[in-house]
Enzyme design. Structure first.
Site, PDB file in Angstrom:
ATOM      1  CD1 TRP A 103      41.326  84.991 -26.162  1.00  0.00           C
ATOM      2  CD2 TRP A 103      40.498  83.520 -26.279  1.00  0.00           C
ATOM      3  NE1 TRP A 103      42.231  84.379 -25.761  1.00  0.00           N
ATOM      4  CE2 TRP A 103      42.341  82.662 -25.695  1.00  0.00           C
ATOM      5  CE3 TRP A 103      39.628  81.554 -26.529  1.00  0.00           C
ATOM      6  CZ2 TRP A 103      42.723  81.929 -26.055  1.00  0.00           C
ATOM      7  CZ3 TRP A 103      40.275  80.592 -26.307  1.00  0.00           C
ATOM      8  CH2 TRP A 103      41.255  80.139 -26.112  1.00  0.00           C
ATOM      9  CG  ASP A 138      35.134  80.046 -22.290  1.00  0.00           C
ATOM     10  OD1 ASP A 138      36.334  79.900 -21.234  1.00  0.00           O
ATOM     11  OD2 ASP A 138      36.297  80.617 -23.376  1.00  0.00           O
ATOM     12  CE  LYS A 193      43.777  83.242 -18.466  1.00  0.00           C
ATOM     13  NZ  LYS A 193      43.569  82.659 -19.541  1.00  0.00           N
TER      14      LYS A 193
HETATM   15  C1  LMR Z   1      44.431  86.213 -23.324  1.00  0.00           C
HETATM   16  O1  LMR Z   1      43.571  86.654 -23.418  1.00  0.00           O
HETATM   17  O2  LMR Z   1      45.321  86.595 -22.712  1.00  0.00           O
HETATM   18  C2  LMR Z   1      44.782  84.983 -22.464  1.00  0.00           C
HETATM   19  O3  LMR Z   1      43.307  83.804 -22.209  1.00  0.00           O
HETATM   20  C3  LMR Z   1      45.681  83.483 -22.320  1.00  0.00           C
HETATM   21  C4  LMR Z   1      45.810  83.249 -24.386  1.00  0.00           C
HETATM   22  O4  LMR Z   1      45.904  81.617 -24.482  1.00  0.00           O
HETATM   23  O5  LMR Z   1      45.188  83.810 -25.142  1.00  0.00           O
END
Ligand code: LMR
Length: 396
Positions: free
Chosen positions: A130, A211, A246
């Protein structure tokens, strides 16, 4: 002071929502931010959440501060949801949790706790991960490093390289793992991976930091927690950042948890005091509304059953969209093999497109996805899948 500032680029994920909303093409498709959408493109409020809100509205007599640790019912219930009520660390009283402002806030408190333990310690994140992991955790003062995770051309986990890197970690290292529904790849660790990582952590003394932001959206509530539960039982210490955005649909309410398992009860109490000290200096007390709702739902059998059934429906829909997308691309004669999409889990998969192809999809077809070609599977519906697959095939 501010004349020296230059405007920063938009956030690579959240910025897509603005661009999508400003697009006047009626055929536009939003596969950007990781938000669940139903067949009508809506992000509904769970029925159990609505019911809990009504009860809360009736019963609540004060909005005074909660403690720094947040709602105690939430803190007790969430640990059972994450690890399972019978988990040895819970039975031994070696685990504690506090409410965090969403999964992100919980990750940050975890990072600050790590930094007070070992300033500048190494935190290893998967490549890719992420995109917010590195800035969010790194700016706490930690040293961010990456381990190989995903082979984009072959659409699979780089098992040997990943475990090779992890086998070199030691007591100054923290290993960040995704509990399930890996963001952005959708390629989850299997039980053999979890077992080997647990063995290496025991042998070499690094600390796992997990996470968990999508429990229940891949293989169900227990299936998605299996690896994490195994690891948490095998190692003496583990840090878990949890998000209810989510799986309870509570995105804007900012509900998350930071849970830490330690070697013994004395350490648990000490760690809890550090978690609270970090929270106090960052934001004082966490938001209460969503955490109270989650606590109510998890401690009421009827609400819990309703919530779990609705979540199960979401999970089933996402998995069926994966199959539909794979099948339709193949049926329309794609020369590229997209069968990996159906075997991955959670909200995301990376299609394996180049940045130019992603930009063309946006510019020429109003199809929005992250530059890495990560798509939000839940943004697909019966009404857009035809147009979406035609658009993908037109750019590849
Ligand atoms: C995502 O990866 O789209 C979600 O976790 C929202 C975000 O805050 O990036």
């Amino acid at each position: 002071m501010f004349e020296a500032f230059e405007k920063l680029p938009d956030d690579p994920i959240l910025g897509l929502t603005t661009a999508y909303l400003n697009d006047s093409n009626p055929k536009k498709v939003d596969l950007g931010v990781g938000v669940y959408r139903d067949e009508q493109g809506k992000t509904p409020v769970f029925d159990a959440v609505k019911r809990a809100e009504r009860i809360k509205l009736e019963k609540e007599t004060s909005k005074t501060y909660t403690g720094i640790e947040g709602d105690p019912v939430f803190n007790e219930q969430i640990q059972k949801l994450i690890l399972g009520a019978d988990h040895p660390s819970l039975k031994d009283g070696r685990s504690c949790a506090i409410v965090g402002p969403g999964g992100s806030g919980s990750l940050r408190v975890g990072a600050e706790v790590i930094n007070s333990w070992k300033p500048g310690a190494n935190v290893w994140v998967s490549r890719p991960s992420w995109p917010n992991h590195i800035p969010l955790i790194g700016t706490a003062g930690l040293t961010m490093k990456e381990y190989p995770y995903y082979y984009e051309q072959a659409h699979q986990i780089r098992t040997d390289e990943m475990l090779g890197q992890i086998s070199k970690l030691g007591s100054n290292d923290v290993l960040l793992l995704h509990a399930c529904c890996h963001n952005p790849t959708g390629a989850d660790l299997d039980m053999n991976h979890w077992k080997e990582i647990a063995r290496l952590a025991q042998q070499n003394g690094f600390t796992p930091f997990v996470d968990s932001a999508y429990q229940g959206l891949g293989r169900g509530l227990d299936g998605d927690a299996e690896g994490l539960r195994y690891l948490a039982a095998a190692v003496p210490e583990i840090i878990i950042a949890y998000s209810c955005s989510k799986n309870f649909g509570l995105y804007r309410e900012r509900v998350g948890a930071l849970q830490i398992v330690t070697k013994n009860q004395t350490s648990t109490e000490a760690v809890r005091s550090h978690m609270k000290s970090v929270a106090r200096r960052l934001y004082s007390v966490p938001p209460a509304h969503g955490a109270i709702l989650v606590g109510m739902i998890l401690s009421d059998p009827e609400l819990k059953k309703s919530w779990a059934a609705e979540l199960d429906g979401i999970c089933t829909r996402i998995n069926s969209l994966r199959v539909q997308l794979t099948d339709m691309l193949a049926k329309k004669g794609s020369r590229q093999d997209f069968s990996f999409v159906r075997s991955q889990y959670g909200m995301f998969s990376m299609l394996g497109l180049s940045v130019e192809q992603v930009q063309r999809l946006k510019k020429d077809y109003s199809v929005y996805m992250v530059n890495s070609s990560r798509i939000n599977i839940a943004g697909i519906s019966n009404s857009n899948i035809d147009y979406l697959t035609d658009s993908i095939l037109a750019v590849i």
